[in-house]
Design a protein around this motif. Structure first.
Motif, PDB file in Angstrom:
ATOM      1  N   ALA A  28       0.851  -1.178   0.000  1.00 49.94           N
ATOM      2  CA  ALA A  28       0.000   0.000   0.000  1.00 49.94           C
ATOM      3  C   ALA A  28       0.887   1.229   0.000  1.00 49.94           C
ATOM      4  CB  ALA A  28      -0.886  -0.006   1.241  1.00 49.94           C
ATOM      5  N   VAL A  29       0.500   2.240  -0.795  1.00 50.68           N
ATOM      6  CA  VAL A  29       1.268   3.474  -0.800  1.00 50.68           C
ATOM      7  C   VAL A  29       1.232   4.027   0.614  1.00 50.68           C
ATOM      8  CG1 VAL A  29       1.407   5.810  -1.713  1.00 50.68           C
ATOM      9  CG2 VAL A  29       0.789   3.935  -3.221  1.00 50.68           C
ATOM     10  N   GLY A  30       2.380   4.359   1.144  1.00 54.54           N
ATOM     11  CA  GLY A  30       2.475   4.839   2.505  1.00 54.54           C
ATOM     12  C   GLY A  30       3.035   3.788   3.452  1.00 54.54           C
ATOM     13  N   SER A  31       3.194   2.563   2.991  1.00 59.05           N
ATOM     14  CA  SER A  31       3.783   1.526   3.830  1.00 59.05           C
ATOM     15  C   SER A  31       5.297   1.668   3.817  1.00 59.05           C
ATOM     16  CB  SER A  31       3.365   0.143   3.327  1.00 59.05           C
ATOM     17  OG  SER A  31       3.861  -0.072   2.035  1.00 59.05           O
ATOM     18  N   ASP A  32       5.982   0.760   4.490  1.00 56.79           N
ATOM     19  CA  ASP A  32       7.441   0.812   4.534  1.00 56.79           C
ATOM     20  C   ASP A  32       8.006   0.737   3.122  1.00 56.79           C
ATOM     21  OD1 ASP A  32       7.459   0.959   7.285  1.00 56.79           O
ATOM     22  OD2 ASP A  32       7.638  -1.202   7.548  1.00 56.79           O
ATOM     23  N   PRO A  33       8.901   1.637   2.788  1.00 61.97           N
ATOM     24  CA  PRO A  33       9.449   1.661   1.429  1.00 61.97           C
ATOM     25  C   PRO A  33      10.591   0.671   1.229  1.00 61.97           C
ATOM     26  CG  PRO A  33      10.408   3.431   2.694  1.00 61.97           C
ATOM     27  CD  PRO A  33       9.383   2.755   3.591  1.00 61.97           C
ATOM     28  N   GLU A  34      10.841   0.345  -0.018  1.00 57.87           N
ATOM     29  CA  GLU A  34      12.072  -0.352  -0.406  1.00 57.87           C
ATOM     30  C   GLU A  34      13.131   0.746  -0.495  1.00 57.87           C
ATOM     31  OE1 GLU A  34      14.754  -3.217  -1.481  1.00 57.87           O
ATOM     32  OE2 GLU A  34      12.680  -3.563  -0.900  1.00 57.87           O
ATOM     33  N   VAL A  35      14.233   0.596   0.215  1.00 59.11           N
ATOM     34  CA  VAL A  35      15.263   1.630   0.279  1.00 59.11           C
ATOM     35  C   VAL A  35      16.489   1.168  -0.479  1.00 59.11           C
ATOM     36  CG1 VAL A  35      16.747   2.976   1.806  1.00 59.11           C
ATOM     37  CG2 VAL A  35      14.405   2.436   2.498  1.00 59.11           C
ATOM     38  N   ILE A  36      16.995   2.038  -1.351  1.00 60.03           N
ATOM     39  CA  ILE A  36      18.168   1.738  -2.170  1.00 60.03           C
ATOM     40  C   ILE A  36      19.173   2.873  -1.973  1.00 60.03           C
ATOM     41  CG2 ILE A  36      19.006   1.351  -4.513  1.00 60.03           C
ATOM     42  CD1 ILE A  36      15.934   0.581  -5.053  1.00 60.03           C
ATOM     43  N   GLU A  37      20.338   2.535  -1.475  1.00 60.36           N
ATOM     44  CA  GLU A  37      21.384   3.527  -1.243  1.00 60.36           C
ATOM     45  C   GLU A  37      22.145   3.790  -2.544  1.00 60.36           C
ATOM     46  OE1 GLU A  37      21.717   5.047   1.696  1.00 60.36           O
ATOM     47  OE2 GLU A  37      20.226   3.781   2.672  1.00 60.36           O
ATOM     48  N   GLY A  38      22.615   5.005  -2.708  1.00 63.85           N
ATOM     49  CA  GLY A  38      23.368   5.344  -3.908  1.00 63.85           C
ATOM     50  C   GLY A  38      23.938   6.740  -3.804  1.00 63.85           C
ATOM     51  N   ARG A  39      23.995   7.407  -4.937  1.00 60.53           N
ATOM     52  CA  ARG A  39      24.533   8.772  -4.975  1.00 60.53           C
ATOM     53  C   ARG A  39      23.969   9.498  -6.185  1.00 60.53           C
ATOM     54  NH1 ARG A  39      28.483   8.594  -9.020  1.00 60.53           N
ATOM     55  NH2 ARG A  39      29.115   6.476  -9.494  1.00 60.53           N
ATOM     56  N   ARG A  40      24.053  10.808  -6.132  1.00 60.49           N
ATOM     57  CA  ARG A  40      23.658  11.608  -7.289  1.00 60.49           C
ATOM     58  C   ARG A  40      24.881  11.757  -8.179  1.00 60.49           C
ATOM     59  NH1 ARG A  40      25.562  14.404  -3.451  1.00 60.49           N
ATOM     60  NH2 ARG A  40      26.387  16.487  -3.575  1.00 60.49           N
ATOM     61  N   SER A  41      24.640  11.966  -9.459  1.00 65.97           N
ATOM     62  CA  SER A  41      25.744  12.109 -10.397  1.00 65.97           C
ATOM     63  C   SER A  41      25.330  13.064 -11.502  1.00 65.97           C
ATOM     64  CB  SER A  41      26.108  10.745 -10.992  1.00 65.97           C
ATOM     65  OG  SER A  41      27.093  10.892 -11.978  1.00 65.97           O
ATOM     66  N   TYR A  42      25.949  14.238 -11.536  1.00 70.84           N
ATOM     67  CA  TYR A  42      25.641  15.233 -12.551  1.00 70.84           C
ATOM     68  C   TYR A  42      26.932  15.599 -13.282  1.00 70.84           C
ATOM     69  CZ  TYR A  42      21.332  15.586  -9.934  1.00 70.84           C
ATOM     70  OH  TYR A  42      20.147  15.290  -9.302  1.00 70.84           O
ATOM     71  N   SER A  43      26.927  15.388 -14.585  1.00 71.65           N
ATOM     72  CA  SER A  43      28.118  15.689 -15.376  1.00 71.65           C
ATOM     73  C   SER A  43      28.166  17.173 -15.729  1.00 71.65           C
ATOM     74  CB  SER A  43      28.129  14.856 -16.658  1.00 71.65           C
ATOM     75  OG  SER A  43      27.097  15.295 -17.519  1.00 71.65           O
ATOM     76  N   GLU A  44      29.318  17.621 -16.168  1.00 72.86           N
ATOM     77  CA  GLU A  44      29.480  19.012 -16.581  1.00 72.86           C
ATOM     78  C   GLU A  44      28.618  19.342 -17.790  1.00 72.86           C
ATOM     79  OE1 GLU A  44      33.516  20.287 -17.003  1.00 72.86           O
ATOM     80  OE2 GLU A  44      34.096  19.414 -15.084  1.00 72.86           O
ATOM     81  N   ASP A  45      28.229  18.330 -18.553  1.00 73.29           N
ATOM     82  CA  ASP A  45      27.371  18.548 -19.717  1.00 73.29           C
ATOM     83  C   ASP A  45      26.011  19.114 -19.320  1.00 73.29           C
ATOM     84  OD1 ASP A  45      29.409  17.455 -21.219  1.00 73.29           O
ATOM     85  OD2 ASP A  45      28.470  15.475 -21.371  1.00 73.29           O
ATOM     86  N   LEU A  46      25.617  18.903 -18.083  1.00 76.96           N
ATOM     87  CA  LEU A  46      24.317  19.376 -17.614  1.00 76.96           C
ATOM     88  C   LEU A  46      24.369  20.801 -17.063  1.00 76.96           C
ATOM     89  CD1 LEU A  46      23.127  16.141 -15.798  1.00 76.96           C
ATOM     90  CD2 LEU A  46      22.455  16.945 -18.072  1.00 76.96           C
ATOM     91  N   ALA A  47      25.542  21.400 -16.983  1.00 75.59           N
ATOM     92  CA  ALA A  47      25.702  22.740 -16.414  1.00 75.59           C
ATOM     93  C   ALA A  47      24.774  23.786 -17.047  1.00 75.59           C
ATOM     94  CB  ALA A  47      27.157  23.181 -16.506  1.00 75.59           C
ATOM     95  N   PRO A  48      24.532  23.757 -18.361  1.00 75.20           N
ATOM     96  CA  PRO A  48      23.610  24.749 -18.931  1.00 75.20           C
ATOM     97  C   PRO A  48      22.198  24.685 -18.331  1.00 75.20           C
ATOM     98  CG  PRO A  48      24.884  23.738 -20.679  1.00 75.20           C
ATOM     99  CD  PRO A  48      25.170  22.973 -19.414  1.00 75.20           C
ATOM    100  N   LEU A  49      21.798  23.533 -17.839  1.00 76.33           N
ATOM    101  CA  LEU A  49      20.477  23.417 -17.223  1.00 76.33           C
ATOM    102  C   LEU A  49      20.401  24.202 -15.922  1.00 76.33           C
ATOM    103  CD1 LEU A  49      19.659  19.651 -17.874  1.00 76.33           C
ATOM    104  CD2 LEU A  49      18.842  21.654 -19.142  1.00 76.33           C
TER     105      LEU A  49
END
Length: 136
Positions: free
Chosen positions: A17-38
């Motif tokens: 059910a939405v609102g129940s305990d979530p599945e949690v996945i650890e990681g990181r964000r990754s933004y390349s220099e190509d996205l700088a114009p955004l």
């Protein structure tokens, strides 16, 4: 873990059910220099080191969080394919209510042990960009 994401995205059988305990996945964000114009165009790059998925029937909620910095953004919508999540609403950590939004998240493999999730969401005049990579 890649298989876990695929099962979460495709399986309605073991849906929570939405609102129940979530599945949690650890990681990181990754933004390349190509996205700088955004950034110059005013796009918001979401900081996160955790992905949480809550499912319920045909709806789901996906949260990208950074608990140590008290940051989070949540998306509500549904999976239209195993690798695509269509977004209909957004909620920022500072908000209690969901607001209408549009966009999508794509779940894509990087390799055997890593998965990438990329989201682009329009909330009024603002665009939010998420580029999350799970590291096993």
């Amino acid at each position: 873990m890649t298989a876990c994401l695929a099962v979460l995205a495709a399986s309605g059988v073991a849906a929570q059910a939405v609102g129940s305990d979530p599945e949690v996945i650890e990681g990181r964000r990754s933004y390349s220099e190509d996205l700088a114009p955004l950034l110059e165009q005013g796009h918001v790059f979401v900081e996160c080191d955790r992905l949480e998925i809550r499912r319920g029937g045909s709806e789901a909620e996906i949260a990208f969080t950074y608990p140590s910095r008290l940051r989070s953004v949540e998306f509500r919508g549904g999976f239209t394919r195993a690798d695509r999540f269509e977004i209909s609403a957004i909620r920022l950590r500072s908000q209690n209510e969901w607001t209408e939004a549009e966009g999508q998240c794509e779940f894509g493999p990087l390799g055997r042990e890593r998965t990438k999730v990329t989201c682009l969401v329009k909330d009024g005049p603002r665009f939010f960009l998420v580029n999350f990579i799970h590291d096993s």
